[in-house]
Scaffold this motif. Structure first.
Motif, PDB file in Angstrom:
ATOM      1  N   CYS A 141       1.933  54.978  14.113  1.00 25.45           N
ATOM      2  CA  CYS A 141       3.063  54.495  13.311  1.00 25.45           C
ATOM      3  C   CYS A 141       3.961  55.694  13.024  1.00 25.45           C
ATOM      4  CB  CYS A 141       2.586  53.873  11.996  1.00 25.45           C
ATOM      5  SG  CYS A 141       1.834  52.249  12.154  1.00 25.45           S
ATOM      6  N   LEU A 142       5.233  55.592  13.394  1.00 28.56           N
ATOM      7  CA  LEU A 142       6.167  56.695  13.223  1.00 28.56           C
ATOM      8  C   LEU A 142       7.392  56.246  12.443  1.00 28.56           C
ATOM      9  CD1 LEU A 142       6.170  58.191  16.858  1.00 28.56           C
ATOM     10  CD2 LEU A 142       4.752  58.891  14.896  1.00 28.56           C
ATOM     11  N   THR A 143       7.957  57.163  11.664  1.00 28.58           N
ATOM     12  CA  THR A 143       9.233  56.904  11.017  1.00 28.58           C
ATOM     13  C   THR A 143      10.339  57.055  12.057  1.00 28.58           C
ATOM     14  OG1 THR A 143       9.622  59.203  10.418  1.00 28.58           O
ATOM     15  CG2 THR A 143       8.352  57.839   8.851  1.00 28.58           C
ATOM     16  N   ASN A 171       5.384  50.149   5.629  1.00 23.23           N
ATOM     17  CA  ASN A 171       6.221  51.227   5.101  1.00 23.23           C
ATOM     18  C   ASN A 171       5.374  52.434   4.708  1.00 23.23           C
ATOM     19  OD1 ASN A 171       8.441  49.635   5.434  1.00 23.23           O
ATOM     20  ND2 ASN A 171       9.017  49.591   3.281  1.00 23.23           N
ATOM     21  N   ARG A 172       5.941  53.614   4.903  1.00 21.84           N
ATOM     22  CA  ARG A 172       5.338  54.851   4.420  1.00 21.84           C
ATOM     23  C   ARG A 172       6.181  55.308   3.241  1.00 21.84           C
ATOM     24  NH1 ARG A 172       5.288  59.654   8.497  1.00 21.84           N
ATOM     25  NH2 ARG A 172       4.235  58.087   9.812  1.00 21.84           N
ATOM     26  N   LYS A 208      10.027  54.634   3.413  1.00 26.42           N
ATOM     27  CA  LYS A 208      10.496  54.715   4.788  1.00 26.42           C
ATOM     28  C   LYS A 208       9.814  53.662   5.655  1.00 26.42           C
ATOM     29  CE  LYS A 208      11.808  59.597   4.961  1.00 26.42           C
ATOM     30  NZ  LYS A 208      11.617  60.872   5.697  1.00 26.42           N
ATOM     31  N   THR A 257       8.293  52.252   9.105  1.00 26.34           N
ATOM     32  CA  THR A 257       7.630  52.843  10.260  1.00 26.34           C
ATOM     33  C   THR A 257       7.623  51.828  11.400  1.00 26.34           C
ATOM     34  OG1 THR A 257       5.346  52.107   9.828  1.00 26.34           O
ATOM     35  CG2 THR A 257       6.095  54.123   8.716  1.00 26.34           C
ATOM     36  N   THR A 270       5.564  50.806  15.264  1.00 23.73           N
ATOM     37  CA  THR A 270       4.373  50.960  16.079  1.00 23.73           C
ATOM     38  C   THR A 270       4.522  50.090  17.315  1.00 23.73           C
ATOM     39  OG1 THR A 270       1.952  50.956  16.044  1.00 23.73           O
ATOM     40  CG2 THR A 270       3.060  49.108  14.956  1.00 23.73           C
TER      41      THR A 270
END
Length: 383
Positions: free
Chosen positions: A137-139, A188-189, A192, A194, A196
């Motif tokens: 999982c990336l922003t 969400n992180r 933010k 995310t 995937t």
């Protein structure tokens, strides 16, 4: 001699309401994904609106249940759907959506030549997104770095105008990555978002034919132009597709308010009476986005007030007997929310009671206590 089936607006709107659980909510315990599937996706650019869309269609459902389906049991996927906009889709149907959406011809780029991506570059970006998100999982910032590493600095050039800002060039095709099944939203992180990669999907045979059937089941009768507008596809392509399905006996032409339109072959049973009841539908609800013809769904003053110059849904809509009859807005403060409803005509005593019940139901979905105020909605669209 073949007799064309004649279908009235009242019959069509009543069947659409029945099939989307607006005439009668789905029973308590109905899987969230089943309700979303009946809607042909729930618009989720604003997640709380999607939660209300699903919640008012299901007895006892709250936003927590929608979030559980989305983030815990993963029976829902948040990704890019019709028109390149964010939707909730049933996870089990993602292969069908991906196959159908990637088959839609890409329209001309709205960006100037020095901003737009070539088709080769677009393909590189979509592949890079899938590789970067596989098992992670990336922003957006993290994803941008990964894409630039895999493609080149051109992908990260901040040249794409958006919301009074400039976005990296690669984001022009972010929705296409969603369609291809290489990107979806993750939890969400903090504040933010995310992203995937969803589970890899098997190929689907006859995806477009099945996709048109699903659309017509929910929103028929409809013309190729209606389908194209809902999907964000070229009208000529949709006309050709409908012609091919008609020649194969897959869809059937009917007379819909003196206009040729289509239903799935043999699907010509409609209710005798019109839709009845009061409903509060949120921004961009599926029923008002896809319902056609617009002038029947948004009659009179509702065409100006509720549409506000857009395709549909710029305001949450008060639906009375299957048509837009006002706008509404909710403002939350802690555990309470004020639901302000602006009817565009006089409501009967029965309709007033139902409106109170609907406001209460919206509060339940949002896990708040609702206070109903009948009066002018003074906020603008999208507020």
């Amino acid at each position: 001699m073949t007799t064309t089936v004649r279908i009235t607006w009242d019959a069509a709107s009543a069947r659409r309401a029945e099939r989307q659980f607006l005439a009668r909510p789905a029973g308590s315990g109905t899987p969230v994904a089943e309700v979303v599937g009946a809607m042909a996706g729930a618009h989720a650019q604003v997640l709380s609106a999607a939660e209300v869309s699903v919640g008012v269609r299901t007895a006892g459902l709250t936003r927590a249940d929608v979030r559980t389906a989305l983030w815990d049991d993963r029976s829902l996927i948040k990704t890019y759907g019709p028109r390149g906009t964010v939707h909730l889709l049933p996870a089990r149907e993602l292969p069908l959506w991906s196959a159908a959406l990637t088959a839609v011809p890409a329209g001309p780029s709205p960006f100037p030549p020095d901003v737009r991506l070539t088709e080769e570059q677009a393909g590189q970006v979509v592949t890079a997104i899938g590789e970067a998100l596989d098992g992670r999982c990336l922003t957006l910032d993290e994803l941008t770095e990964e894409i630039v590493t895999r493609t080149g600095p051109w992908a990260g050039d901040r040249v794409m105008p958006a919301f009074q800002d400039l976005w990296p060039r690669w984001r022009q095709v972010m929705h296409r990555a969603g369609w291809a099944g290489t990107l979806c939203f993750g939890p969400n992180r903090g504040r933010k978002a995310t992203y995937t990669r969803p589970p890899r999907a098997e190929s689907v045979a006859d995806a477009l034919g099945t996709f048109v059937h699903r659309y017509l089941h929910a929103y028929g009768p409809a013309t190729p132009q209606h389908f194209a507008k809902w999907l964000g596809a070229p009208p000529g392509w949709a006309t050709t597709l409908f012609g091919e399905l008609a020649a194969a006996g897959r869809i059937e032409q009917v007379d819909f308010e003196r206009t040729p339109a289509w239903v799935a072959a043999g699907d010509t049973d409609f209710p005798d009476g019109p839709a009845r009841g009061v409903r509060l539908l949120p921004y961009f609800d599926a029923y008002v986005i896809a319902g056609q013809p617009r002038e029947r769904l948004f009659p009179g003053e509702a065409y100006r007030r509720a549409l506000a110059g857009g395709q549909a849904g710029n305001y949450p809509v008060l639906l009375v007997d299957g048509v837009a009859a006002g706008v509404w807005h909710q403002r939350r403060r802690g555990r309470r929310t004020t639901v302000t409803v602006e009817p565009l005509g006089r409501l009967t005593a029965r309709q007033q009671r139902e409106l109170g019940e609907q406001a209460e139901r919206v509060g339940e979905v949002l896990e708040a206590t609702a206070e109903l105020v009948v009066g002018e909605v003074t906020v603008g669209p999208h507020a």
